[in-house]
Design an enzyme around this catalytic site. Structure first.
Site, PDB file in Angstrom:
ATOM      1  N   HIS A 156      22.974-106.550  10.443  1.00 27.10           N
ATOM      2  CA  HIS A 156      21.906-105.980  11.293  1.00 27.10           C
ATOM      3  C   HIS A 156      22.337-104.656  11.924  1.00 27.10           C
ATOM      4  O   HIS A 156      21.857-104.301  12.991  1.00 27.10           O
ATOM      5  CB  HIS A 156      21.492-106.950  12.409  1.00 27.10           C
ATOM      6  CG  HIS A 156      21.212-108.339  11.936  1.00 27.10           C
ATOM      7  ND1 HIS A 156      19.965-108.781  11.572  1.00 27.10           N
ATOM      8  CD2 HIS A 156      22.051-109.389  11.735  1.00 27.10           C
ATOM      9  CE1 HIS A 156      20.037-110.041  11.188  1.00 27.10           C
ATOM     10  NE2 HIS A 156      21.290-110.432  11.269  1.00 27.10           N
ATOM     11  N   SER A 277      23.452 -75.300   9.531  1.00 25.89           N
ATOM     12  CA  SER A 277      22.069 -75.138   9.937  1.00 25.89           C
ATOM     13  C   SER A 277      21.781 -73.652  10.103  1.00 25.89           C
ATOM     14  O   SER A 277      22.677 -72.877  10.406  1.00 25.89           O
ATOM     15  CB  SER A 277      21.845 -75.870  11.263  1.00 25.89           C
ATOM     16  OG  SER A 277      20.794 -75.273  11.994  1.00 25.89           O
ATOM     17  N   LYS A 283      26.284 -77.379  13.509  1.00 24.22           N
ATOM     18  CA  LYS A 283      25.902 -78.425  12.554  1.00 24.22           C
ATOM     19  C   LYS A 283      26.715 -78.441  11.271  1.00 24.22           C
ATOM     20  O   LYS A 283      27.111 -77.415  10.751  1.00 24.22           O
ATOM     21  CB  LYS A 283      24.420 -78.278  12.173  1.00 24.22           C
ATOM     22  CG  LYS A 283      23.442 -78.597  13.281  1.00 24.22           C
ATOM     23  CD  LYS A 283      23.483 -80.055  13.728  1.00 24.22           C
ATOM     24  CE  LYS A 283      22.873 -81.009  12.745  1.00 24.22           C
ATOM     25  NZ  LYS A 283      21.432 -80.977  12.687  1.00 24.22           N
ATOM     26  N   GLU A 290      21.976 -87.112   1.664  1.00 20.33           N
ATOM     27  CA  GLU A 290      20.552 -87.253   2.003  1.00 20.33           C
ATOM     28  C   GLU A 290      19.670 -87.029   0.775  1.00 20.33           C
ATOM     29  O   GLU A 290      18.680 -87.730   0.561  1.00 20.33           O
ATOM     30  CB  GLU A 290      20.161 -86.255   3.091  1.00 20.33           C
ATOM     31  CG  GLU A 290      20.772 -86.581   4.440  1.00 20.33           C
ATOM     32  CD  GLU A 290      20.563 -85.428   5.420  1.00 20.33           C
ATOM     33  OE1 GLU A 290      19.498 -85.395   6.046  1.00 20.33           O
ATOM     34  OE2 GLU A 290      21.449 -84.572   5.543  1.00 20.33           O
TER      35      GLU A 290
END
Ligand code: ARG
Length: 456
Positions: A156, A277, A283, A290
């Protein structure tokens, strides 16, 4: 240029219809397979006495020259040709004349396309297998370096029990190994030649389908000519296997994305496989992972598109089936691109064991082991479970971990608690004492590594 079937028609087809019908802009991908298939078909026609040795010579050298010229780019695909099969045949006839017109004897585009697709998919499937093995190897090597790296295991997405990073990585190795067998299994069933099924009913010529099948590396021929030209279950099976590969890659990606966040910081991805970024200078984004996660949906879509395309088709060939190719090409190319990027991303990914350990220290992931401690000293498991639950509840309120609770306090819950409990619930002991096969215990992980090595 007149259509091959111009004789039957009174007027030319509409330009819009031609474009809509044409598949050369995507099926040109199968030109190698198409030419190889035609060469073996012609050789068989000659053995059967249908082509003279001279005609075969012209066809073979003509096809070889076309292959060469397409490989080098000297010959461009004619986008006005309906498909790759028509293009190669027309080009051959243009080059060698009448012998070229005999190539299509005892064959139809229906069995030709079924053959080309099987040949193409066999080649691609074996490439996917090679990439999967490489990824398994990269994951295994990382596991081998992290047999002592302790991290929290989750259920979980809540810290559950201590495991080693090696154990976690080995879970993916097992999935990838099964992916390999899934792809190979589909290839086994696919590896039968449909060539010679012709349009749907076979042919009146004395062909020898088996010898062509053998020359093309098939295990045999499809035994029913209607089935040979109608089914695309092999496309479905491979797309399903690739969808499963993508599902595994996507889950792994998701974890890598989480692990490389500041919230976890269990791993650091190499600069070469991350991006910055355009606005936020701090970043470092896990774009590759992804994208792999994102592309998973496309590959599922390819599978569903093929299944849906097939579901209402009467036997035998229907033009709907031309729609199989873009789906399967996309599926193949996506899974290959994802594996190709995943391998170096894993090879260069740096685990941060301190952070994994620190996370493992908090979250009471040794609570099961504390309950087991009581159980092994005669307390029934359910009672032990309850006692430990009460202690954990108190720790949560007081902001303590289980090893910060004093022995006196432990003994106020149960007098079987002794000094040795602290060692028993240390993370290292929790791992060491997992002795069941397949567990996170050191011995089991060793066995798993040996297993993956052997499978590879
Ligand atoms: N381009 C077609 C396909 O991909 C080849 C088969 C065409 N056969 C036919 N009878 N129209 O399916």
């Amino acid at each position: 240029m007149d259509k091959m079937w111009a004789g039957r028609f009174e007027k030319a087809s509409d330009k819009l219809a031609d474009d809509f019908n044409s598949s050369i802009h995507f099926d040109k991908k199968m030109y190698k397979q198409d030419i190889k298939g035609s060469m073996e078909h012609a050789a068989m026609l000659c053995r059967a006495g249908i082509l003279s040795p001279e005609e075969l010579g012209d066809i073979t050298s003509g096809l070889a020259a076309i292959l060469h010229d397409l490989d080098t780019g000297e010959l461009a695909f004619d986008m006005n040709a309906e498909d790759i099969h028509m293009f190669v045949e027309a080009e051959l006839t243009r080059r060698i004349g009448d012998a070229g017109k005999k190539l299509h004897t005892a064959r139809s585009r229906n069995d030709q396309v079924a053959l080309d697709l099987r040949l193409y998919m066999r080649d691609e499937a074996l490439e996917v297998v090679a990439l999967l093995k490489k990824l398994t190897r990269a994951t295994l090597e990382l596991a081998k370096k992290n047999t002592e790296t302790i991290m929290p295991g989750y259920t979980h997405l809540q810290r559950a029990q201590p495991i080693t990073f090696a154990h976690h990585l080995l879970a993916y190795c097992m999935m990838f190994l099964r992916d390999v067998t899934r792809v190979l299994d589909a290839v086994l069933r696919m590896n039968y030649s449909p060539l010679g099924s012709c349009a749907l009913a076979g042919t009146t010529y004395p062909t020898d389908r088996d010898s062509v099948a053998e020359a093309l590396g098939f295990d045999g021929i499809t035994m029913n000519s209607i089935d040979g030209v109608s089914d695309r279950d092999y496309v479905v099976e491979l797309e399903a296997a690739f969808a499963t590969v993508m599902m595994h890659l996507s889950r792994f990606s998701e974890e890598i994305i989480l692990w490389s966040s500041w919230e976890f910081k269990f791993v650091e991805l190499d600069d070469a496989y991350t991006t910055g970024s355009s606005i936020m200078p701090q970043k470092k984004n896990p774009d590759m992972a992804e994208l792999v996660r994102g592309k998973c949906g496309r590959v599922y879509g390819d599978l569903v598109a093929t299944l849906t395309m097939l579901k209402g088709l009467p036997l035998a060939y229907n033009k709907d089936m031309q729609e199989d190719k873009e789906a399967v090409f996309d599926s193949v190319e996506t899974v290959k691109a994802c594996l190709e990027i995943f391998i170096p991303m894993i090879e260069t990914m740096k685990p941060i064991p301190e952070n994994m350990y620190a996370a493992a220290k908090r979250g009471f992931i040794n609570a099961t082991d504390l309950a087991d401690y009581l159980t092994k000293r005669g307390i029934p498991f359910r009672s032990a479970y309850k006692t430990v639950g009460t202690i954990v509840g108190k720790c949560v309120k007081e902001g303590k971990t289980l090893d910060e609770v004093t022995l006196d306090e432990y003994r106020s819950y149960s007098d079987v608690f002794g000094e040795d409990l602290y060692d028993e619930i240390s993370l290292e002991t929790c791992i060491r004492k997992r002795i069941s096969r397949g567990s996170t215990g050191y011995e089991s992980v060793k066995e798993q590594i040996a297993y993956v090595e052997e499978q590879l």
